[in-house]
Design an enzyme around this catalytic site. Sequence first.
Site, short mmCIF file in Angstrom:
data_model
loop_
_atom_site.label_atom_id
_atom_site.label_comp_id
_atom_site.label_asym_id
_atom_site.label_seq_id
_atom_site.Cartn_x
_atom_site.Cartn_y
_atom_site.Cartn_z
N SER A 10 45.59 32.49 40.30
CA SER A 10 45.23 34.06 40.37
C SER A 10 44.47 33.72 42.31
CB SER A 10 43.63 33.99 39.42
OG SER A 10 42.60 34.73 40.28
N HIS A 34 48.39 36.25 38.90
CA HIS A 34 47.62 36.59 37.80
C HIS A 34 46.97 37.45 39.07
CE1 HIS A 34 44.75 36.17 34.83
NE2 HIS A 34 43.69 36.52 35.53
N ASP A 36 43.35 39.77 39.22
CA ASP A 36 42.49 40.25 38.16
C ASP A 36 42.24 41.74 38.72
OD1 ASP A 36 41.83 38.26 36.85
OD2 ASP A 36 41.62 37.31 38.47
N MET A 38 39.13 44.25 38.66
CA MET A 38 38.29 44.60 37.85
C MET A 38 37.05 46.13 38.72
SD MET A 38 35.85 41.27 39.03
CE MET A 38 37.12 39.98 38.27
N HIS A 67 45.99 41.43 34.27
CA HIS A 67 44.16 40.80 33.77
C HIS A 67 43.21 42.29 34.07
CE1 HIS A 67 41.38 37.97 32.88
NE2 HIS A 67 40.78 38.81 31.76
N MET A 69 40.37 43.70 33.74
CA MET A 69 38.33 44.33 33.46
C MET A 69 38.58 44.88 33.18
SD MET A 69 38.04 40.50 34.65
CE MET A 69 40.25 39.87 35.79
N MET A 138 39.10 33.98 26.94
CA MET A 138 38.48 33.19 28.51
C MET A 138 37.81 31.93 28.71
SD MET A 138 39.12 35.82 30.90
CE MET A 138 37.84 35.38 32.10
N ASP A 174 41.56 31.22 31.24
CA ASP A 174 41.66 31.81 32.14
C ASP A 174 39.89 31.76 32.54
OD1 ASP A 174 40.99 32.93 34.96
OD2 ASP A 174 41.66 34.96 33.42
C1 DX5 Z 1 37.71 35.74 36.41
C2 DX5 Z 1 39.12 35.86 36.65
C3 DX5 Z 1 39.25 35.08 37.26
C4 DX5 Z 1 38.99 34.53 38.17
C5 DX5 Z 1 39.16 32.73 37.53
O1 DX5 Z 1 37.27 36.93 35.68
O2 DX5 Z 1 39.65 37.03 35.39
O3 DX5 Z 1 40.60 34.52 36.35
O4 DX5 Z 1 40.57 34.48 39.27
O5 DX5 Z 1 38.84 32.20 39.07
P1 DX5 Z 1 38.13 30.12 38.79
O6 DX5 Z 1 40.26 29.58 38.59
O7 DX5 Z 1 38.21 29.81 39.99
O8 DX5 Z 1 37.61 30.12 37.54
ZN ZN Z 2 41.51 36.30 34.96
#
Ligand code: DX5
Ligand code: ZN
Length: 219
Positions: A10, A34, A36, A38, A67, A69, A138, A174
């Site tokens: 990620s 990956h 993310d 948000m 991913h 969110m 998660m 994740d």
């Molecule tokens: C959190 C994300 C993850 C995040 C994981 O909401 O979905 O993908 O980047 O980061 P680490 O590996 O640091 O927990």
């Molecule tokens: Zn993620």
Amino acid sequence: MIKEIRITPSILNADFSDLKNEIAKIADVSDLLHLDIMDNIFVPNFTFDFQAAEAIITQSSLPVDAHLMVANVDSIAPAYAEAGCDSVTFHVEAAADISMTIKSIKSLGSRASIAIKPETDLNSYSDFLDDIDMILIMTVEPGFGGQSFREDMLPKISQAKKLIGDRPIWLQVDGGISERTIEMASEAGADTFVAGSAVFNSDNPAAMVQTLRRLAQGK
Ligand code: DX5
Ligand code: ZN
């Protein structure tokens, strides 16, 4: 037989101002990137708007595992498939019509995946296992990188593995995946591992990806 493992770094904890170089560090040893997304509504954090995400998707040398969110994901997810993501994951908690969203992602040529937050009951969503390509359990509350792996999610990973049975569905985890936690997640049944801070806060991100892969394979 050696277990098939995928490591999907990620970039949440990578240097956003130099993503090209950050991605290049792990491209040769990783399976997917990956990404993310948000929106500051579904989670209290913001990463990329669609335009910025699209630029990353188009330029990435690795296939992209998005991913999402974001709230109201039914209308947003198809655009990520259309933009060329290899895989699009959306949260069941954010979707009004899960079946329809899975179908539209797949019809646009991407793998479709559902994500389940720590407090969400997996059993309520087992009906969708016939339609998806991956399920994301998660192991932290979504929103931020660098949180601790929730060991209380291990039974849920095992439960997902059991529900998947013989289906060729990837089981992704994740949150908090590191040298210390990846073996237990793998033993519980996960085969696809997101790692953010463990990889990008390491002095040698590529070597860390290889270490994580070896540990996940139980070597
Ligand atoms: C959190 C994300 C993850 C995040 C994981 O909401 O979905 O993908 O980047 O980061 P680490 O590996 O640091 O927990
Ligand atoms: Zn993620």
